[in-house]
Scaffold this active site. Structure first.
Site, PDB file in Angstrom:
ATOM      1  N   TYR A 154     -95.300  12.837  40.092  1.00  0.00           N
ATOM      2  CA  TYR A 154     -94.403  13.108  39.162  1.00  0.00           C
ATOM      3  C   TYR A 154     -94.692  14.277  38.110  1.00  0.00           C
ATOM      4  O   TYR A 154     -94.148  14.979  37.562  1.00  0.00           O
ATOM      5  CB  TYR A 154     -94.313  11.605  38.217  1.00  0.00           C
ATOM      6  CG  TYR A 154     -93.347  11.432  37.050  1.00  0.00           C
ATOM      7  CD1 TYR A 154     -92.051  11.326  37.205  1.00  0.00           C
ATOM      8  CD2 TYR A 154     -93.577  11.762  35.817  1.00  0.00           C
ATOM      9  CE1 TYR A 154     -91.140  11.220  36.339  1.00  0.00           C
ATOM     10  CE2 TYR A 154     -93.072  11.551  34.733  1.00  0.00           C
ATOM     11  CZ  TYR A 154     -91.571  11.216  35.070  1.00  0.00           C
ATOM     12  OH  TYR A 154     -90.760  11.165  33.897  1.00  0.00           O
ATOM     13  N   LYS A 158     -92.861  17.336  37.146  1.00  0.00           N
ATOM     14  CA  LYS A 158     -92.335  17.821  35.657  1.00  0.00           C
ATOM     15  C   LYS A 158     -92.907  19.048  35.184  1.00  0.00           C
ATOM     16  O   LYS A 158     -92.424  19.558  34.011  1.00  0.00           O
ATOM     17  CB  LYS A 158     -92.763  16.489  34.603  1.00  0.00           C
ATOM     18  CG  LYS A 158     -91.807  15.264  35.170  1.00  0.00           C
ATOM     19  CD  LYS A 158     -90.294  15.442  35.038  1.00  0.00           C
ATOM     20  CE  LYS A 158     -89.621  14.185  35.001  1.00  0.00           C
ATOM     21  NZ  LYS A 158     -87.920  14.334  34.787  1.00  0.00           N
TER      22      LYS A 158
HETATM   23  N1  CAA Z   1    -104.602   5.349  31.519  1.00  0.00           N
HETATM   24  C1  CAA Z   1    -106.036   5.175  31.732  1.00  0.00           C
HETATM   25  N2  CAA Z   1    -106.390   4.276  32.809  1.00  0.00           N
HETATM   26  C2  CAA Z   1    -105.234   3.836  33.775  1.00  0.00           C
HETATM   27  C3  CAA Z   1    -103.979   4.266  33.509  1.00  0.00           C
HETATM   28  C4  CAA Z   1    -103.814   4.944  32.478  1.00  0.00           C
HETATM   29  N3  CAA Z   1    -102.412   5.272  32.152  1.00  0.00           N
HETATM   30  N4  CAA Z   1    -103.260   3.476  34.507  1.00  0.00           N
HETATM   31  C5  CAA Z   1    -104.031   2.829  35.296  1.00  0.00           C
HETATM   32  N5  CAA Z   1    -105.650   2.999  34.617  1.00  0.00           N
HETATM   33  C6  CAA Z   1    -106.490   2.398  35.466  1.00  0.00           C
HETATM   34  C7  CAA Z   1    -106.508   0.950  35.475  1.00  0.00           C
HETATM   35  O1  CAA Z   1    -106.865   0.405  34.113  1.00  0.00           O
HETATM   36  C8  CAA Z   1    -107.670   0.605  36.260  1.00  0.00           C
HETATM   37  O2  CAA Z   1    -108.783   0.890  35.810  1.00  0.00           O
HETATM   38  P1  CAA Z   1    -110.275  -0.098  36.282  1.00  0.00           P
HETATM   39  O3  CAA Z   1    -110.394  -0.041  37.829  1.00  0.00           O
HETATM   40  O4  CAA Z   1    -111.317   0.478  35.326  1.00  0.00           O
HETATM   41  O5  CAA Z   1    -109.486  -1.458  35.764  1.00  0.00           O
HETATM   42  C9  CAA Z   1    -107.506   1.840  37.494  1.00  0.00           C
HETATM   43  O6  CAA Z   1    -106.858   2.824  36.768  1.00  0.00           O
HETATM   44  C10 CAA Z   1    -106.572   1.502  38.664  1.00  0.00           C
HETATM   45  O7  CAA Z   1    -105.685   0.766  38.327  1.00  0.00           O
HETATM   46  P2  CAA Z   1    -104.621  -0.447  38.920  1.00  0.00           P
HETATM   47  O8  CAA Z   1    -105.819  -1.608  39.144  1.00  0.00           O
HETATM   48  O9  CAA Z   1    -103.567  -0.743  38.105  1.00  0.00           O
HETATM   49  O10 CAA Z   1    -104.389   0.016  40.410  1.00  0.00           O
HETATM   50  P3  CAA Z   1    -103.045   0.043  41.124  1.00  0.00           P
HETATM   51  O11 CAA Z   1    -103.665   0.978  42.216  1.00  0.00           O
HETATM   52  O12 CAA Z   1    -102.781  -1.317  41.351  1.00  0.00           O
HETATM   53  O13 CAA Z   1    -102.112   0.854  40.315  1.00  0.00           O
HETATM   54  C11 CAA Z   1    -101.201   2.455  39.054  1.00  0.00           C
HETATM   55  C12 CAA Z   1    -102.379   2.130  39.985  1.00  0.00           C
HETATM   56  C13 CAA Z   1    -100.031   2.631  40.120  1.00  0.00           C
HETATM   57  C14 CAA Z   1    -101.529   4.057  38.517  1.00  0.00           C
HETATM   58  C15 CAA Z   1    -100.753   1.501  37.964  1.00  0.00           C
HETATM   59  O14 CAA Z   1    -102.093   1.328  37.318  1.00  0.00           O
HETATM   60  C16 CAA Z   1     -99.750   1.922  37.059  1.00  0.00           C
HETATM   61  O15 CAA Z   1     -98.644   1.806  37.349  1.00  0.00           O
HETATM   62  N6  CAA Z   1    -100.188   2.589  36.092  1.00  0.00           N
HETATM   63  C17 CAA Z   1     -99.094   3.245  34.853  1.00  0.00           C
HETATM   64  C18 CAA Z   1     -98.849   4.750  35.338  1.00  0.00           C
HETATM   65  C19 CAA Z   1     -97.806   5.341  34.310  1.00  0.00           C
HETATM   66  O16 CAA Z   1     -98.369   5.205  33.107  1.00  0.00           O
HETATM   67  N7  CAA Z   1     -96.757   5.607  34.554  1.00  0.00           N
HETATM   68  C20 CAA Z   1     -95.607   5.974  33.751  1.00  0.00           C
HETATM   69  C21 CAA Z   1     -94.464   5.418  34.071  1.00  0.00           C
HETATM   70  S1  CAA Z   1     -93.176   5.775  32.820  1.00  0.00           S
HETATM   71  C22 CAA Z   1     -92.958   7.536  32.916  1.00  0.00           C
HETATM   72  O17 CAA Z   1     -93.324   8.137  34.201  1.00  0.00           O
HETATM   73  C23 CAA Z   1     -92.103   8.313  32.135  1.00  0.00           C
HETATM   74  C24 CAA Z   1     -92.712   9.581  31.798  1.00  0.00           C
HETATM   75  O18 CAA Z   1     -92.316  10.618  32.014  1.00  0.00           O
HETATM   76  C25 CAA Z   1     -93.859   9.397  30.887  1.00  0.00           C
HETATM   77  P1  NAI Z   2     -83.889   5.640  34.442  1.00  0.00           P
HETATM   78  O1  NAI Z   2     -84.709   5.036  35.569  1.00  0.00           O
HETATM   79  O2  NAI Z   2     -83.552   4.480  33.346  1.00  0.00           O
HETATM   80  O3  NAI Z   2     -82.906   6.455  34.747  1.00  0.00           O
HETATM   81  C1  NAI Z   2     -82.730   7.541  35.863  1.00  0.00           C
HETATM   82  C2  NAI Z   2     -81.314   7.669  36.431  1.00  0.00           C
HETATM   83  O4  NAI Z   2     -81.497   8.768  37.368  1.00  0.00           O
HETATM   84  C3  NAI Z   2     -80.805   6.390  36.999  1.00  0.00           C
HETATM   85  O5  NAI Z   2     -79.647   6.058  36.766  1.00  0.00           O
HETATM   86  C4  NAI Z   2     -80.907   6.546  38.552  1.00  0.00           C
HETATM   87  O6  NAI Z   2     -80.026   5.945  39.183  1.00  0.00           O
HETATM   88  C5  NAI Z   2     -80.477   8.206  38.578  1.00  0.00           C
HETATM   89  N1  NAI Z   2     -81.146   8.863  39.626  1.00  0.00           N
HETATM   90  C6  NAI Z   2     -82.345   8.828  40.440  1.00  0.00           C
HETATM   91  N2  NAI Z   2     -82.412   9.388  41.225  1.00  0.00           N
HETATM   92  C7  NAI Z   2     -81.157  10.028  41.296  1.00  0.00           C
HETATM   93  C8  NAI Z   2     -80.580  11.009  42.337  1.00  0.00           C
HETATM   94  N3  NAI Z   2     -81.297  11.540  43.417  1.00  0.00           N
HETATM   95  N4  NAI Z   2     -79.623  11.379  42.111  1.00  0.00           N
HETATM   96  C9  NAI Z   2     -78.828  11.025  41.005  1.00  0.00           C
HETATM   97  N5  NAI Z   2     -79.101  10.449  40.089  1.00  0.00           N
HETATM   98  C10 NAI Z   2     -80.576   9.708  40.342  1.00  0.00           C
HETATM   99  O7  NAI Z   2     -84.715   6.651  33.657  1.00  0.00           O
HETATM  100  P2  NAI Z   2     -85.018   7.289  32.171  1.00  0.00           P
HETATM  101  O8  NAI Z   2     -86.147   6.720  31.489  1.00  0.00           O
HETATM  102  O9  NAI Z   2     -83.664   7.119  31.559  1.00  0.00           O
HETATM  103  O10 NAI Z   2     -85.396   8.797  32.777  1.00  0.00           O
HETATM  104  C11 NAI Z   2     -84.194   9.891  32.465  1.00  0.00           C
HETATM  105  C12 NAI Z   2     -85.290  11.038  32.750  1.00  0.00           C
HETATM  106  O11 NAI Z   2     -86.342  11.150  31.409  1.00  0.00           O
HETATM  107  C13 NAI Z   2     -86.065  11.403  33.891  1.00  0.00           C
HETATM  108  O12 NAI Z   2     -85.828  12.608  34.294  1.00  0.00           O
HETATM  109  C14 NAI Z   2     -87.379  10.829  33.541  1.00  0.00           C
HETATM  110  O13 NAI Z   2     -88.387  11.340  34.337  1.00  0.00           O
HETATM  111  C15 NAI Z   2     -87.429  11.526  32.153  1.00  0.00           C
HETATM  112  N6  NAI Z   2     -88.391  10.797  31.393  1.00  0.00           N
HETATM  113  C16 NAI Z   2     -88.446   9.757  31.197  1.00  0.00           C
HETATM  114  C17 NAI Z   2     -89.511   9.118  30.170  1.00  0.00           C
HETATM  115  C18 NAI Z   2     -89.526   7.595  29.907  1.00  0.00           C
HETATM  116  O14 NAI Z   2     -90.616   7.199  29.470  1.00  0.00           O
HETATM  117  N7  NAI Z   2     -88.440   6.645  30.287  1.00  0.00           N
HETATM  118  C19 NAI Z   2     -90.376   9.850  29.559  1.00  0.00           C
HETATM  119  C20 NAI Z   2     -90.447  11.219  30.066  1.00  0.00           C
HETATM  120  C21 NAI Z   2     -89.273  11.666  30.819  1.00  0.00           C
END
Ligand code: CAA
Ligand code: NAI
Length: 246
Positions: A154, A158
């Site tokens: 990801y 981005k």
């Molecule tokens: N910062 C610091 N440490 C983190 C972390 C983070 N963001 N995420 C996970 N870790 C650490 C955990 O605390 C753990 O540490 P310990 O081993 O010391 O306990 C270690 O990494 C492993 O974590 P898990 O036990 O959870 O391992 P897992 O393999 O089951 O999962 C993971 C790993 C998939 C990364 C899971 O932790 C996870 O989903 N983390 C969140 C990832 C994240 O922030 N995603 C953002 C989604 S929202 C988004 O993407 C929008 C956007 O644009 C910002």
């Molecule tokens: P969301 O998961 O709520 O919505 C995403 C939408 O994209 C869904 O409706 C999904 O069906 C659609 N989508 C996924 N794959 C697709 C494809 N191949 N073709 C057409 N549509 C598709 O996510 P959210 O949070 O609304 O995210 C919107 C944008 O903002 C994304 O690009 C995400 O990466 C970005 N973003 C989100 C953040 C957050 O914290 N929610 C932070 C930073 C960036």
């Protein structure tokens, strides 16, 4: 009204930030194409907007597939005749630590988040260039700017969005097209629901604003970049993240 009679395609508009942006844009007078993979949610959303008296259309698309994107553009032109604004908002995550990430998950995220943005932009640019006007808004992320545990795919995608934004701003500025990106922080949508609670708690501590953002925070940034108010803004990355990056 800040977008009166403008035709806007918003990808990923069936949920979350894109859906909120569709609401904000129609209220400002735009005709909005809600483009999303999810047919039922997208149709319901567009239908609701129409019942409220707004101009809205749902088109199912997989942004990572060229033929699907071509259909989206054709359908938009059939319905509204032109395209003024493209918001490349669709995006996915497939989080895993580097050592556990599959090649399939790496590639799928790149397909949607990078190839999808490329295909949609490439498809609208000839229409915008011909009339010498267009606004393209790409969605990056805090993860693409400073990295994030578990988001190799990801974050790469981005960061690529930032690179494409700056390249297109340079290529297309002379054609009257403005290309900018928004880099959201952590926003309360379905995407963030997958994050473990303990990670959310530690995240909140590093956000100077001490809270997650709302979809409307990002929708309003899209609105600014889609409107005339941002006429001289080109190639920028607008950080909307409560101060995580400064
Ligand atoms: N910062 C610091 N440490 C983190 C972390 C983070 N963001 N995420 C996970 N870790 C650490 C955990 O605390 C753990 O540490 P310990 O081993 O010391 O306990 C270690 O990494 C492993 O974590 P898990 O036990 O959870 O391992 P897992 O393999 O089951 O999962 C993971 C790993 C998939 C990364 C899971 O932790 C996870 O989903 N983390 C969140 C990832 C994240 O922030 N995603 C953002 C989604 S929202 C988004 O993407 C929008 C956007 O644009 C910002
Ligand atoms: P969301 O998961 O709520 O919505 C995403 C939408 O994209 C869904 O409706 C999904 O069906 C659609 N989508 C996924 N794959 C697709 C494809 N191949 N073709 C057409 N549509 C598709 O996510 P959210 O949070 O609304 O995210 C919107 C944008 O903002 C994304 O690009 C995400 O990466 C970005 N973003 C989100 C953040 C957050 O914290 N929610 C932070 C930073 C960036």
């Amino acid at each position: 009204m800040r977008l009166k009679n403008r035709v806007a395609i918003i990808t990923g508009a069936a949920n979350g930030i894109g859906l909120e942006a569709a609401h904000v844009f129609v209220r400002e007078g735009a005709k909005v194409v809600l483009a999303d993979f999810q047919e039922e949610a997208g149709n319901t959303a567009a239908q609701k907007l129409k019942e409220e008296g707004y101009e809205a259309l749902f088109v199912q698309v997989d942004v990572s597939k060229k033929e699907s994107v071509t259909h989206l553009i054709e359908r938009t032109l059939d319905e509204y005749g032109t395209i003024d604004i493209l918001v490349n908002n669709a995006g996915i995550t497939r989080d895993a630590l580097l050592v556990k990430m599959t090649e399939e998950d790496f590639k799928r995220v790149l397909d949607v988040n990078v190839t999808g943005v490329f295909l949609c932009t490439q498809a609208v640019v000839p229409i915008m260039a011909e009339k010498g006007y267009g606004k393209i808004i790409n969605t990056s992320s805090v993860s693409g700017v400073y990295g994030n545990v578990g988001q190799t795919n990801y974050a790469a995608s981005k960061a690529a969005v930032v690179g494409m934004t700056k390249t297109w701003a340079k290529e297309l500025g002379r054609k009257g097209i403005r290309v900018n990106a928004v880099a959201p922080g952590f926003i309360e949508t379905g995407m963030v629901e997958t994050v473990p609670e303990k990670v959310i708690e530690s995240l909140k501590k590093m956000i100077p604003a001490m809270e997650l953002g709302k979809p409307t925070d990002i929708a309003n940034a899209y609105l600014y970049l889609a409107s005339e108010e941002s006429h001289y803004v080109n190639g920028t990355v607008l950080h909307v993240d409560g101060g995580i990056i400064m």
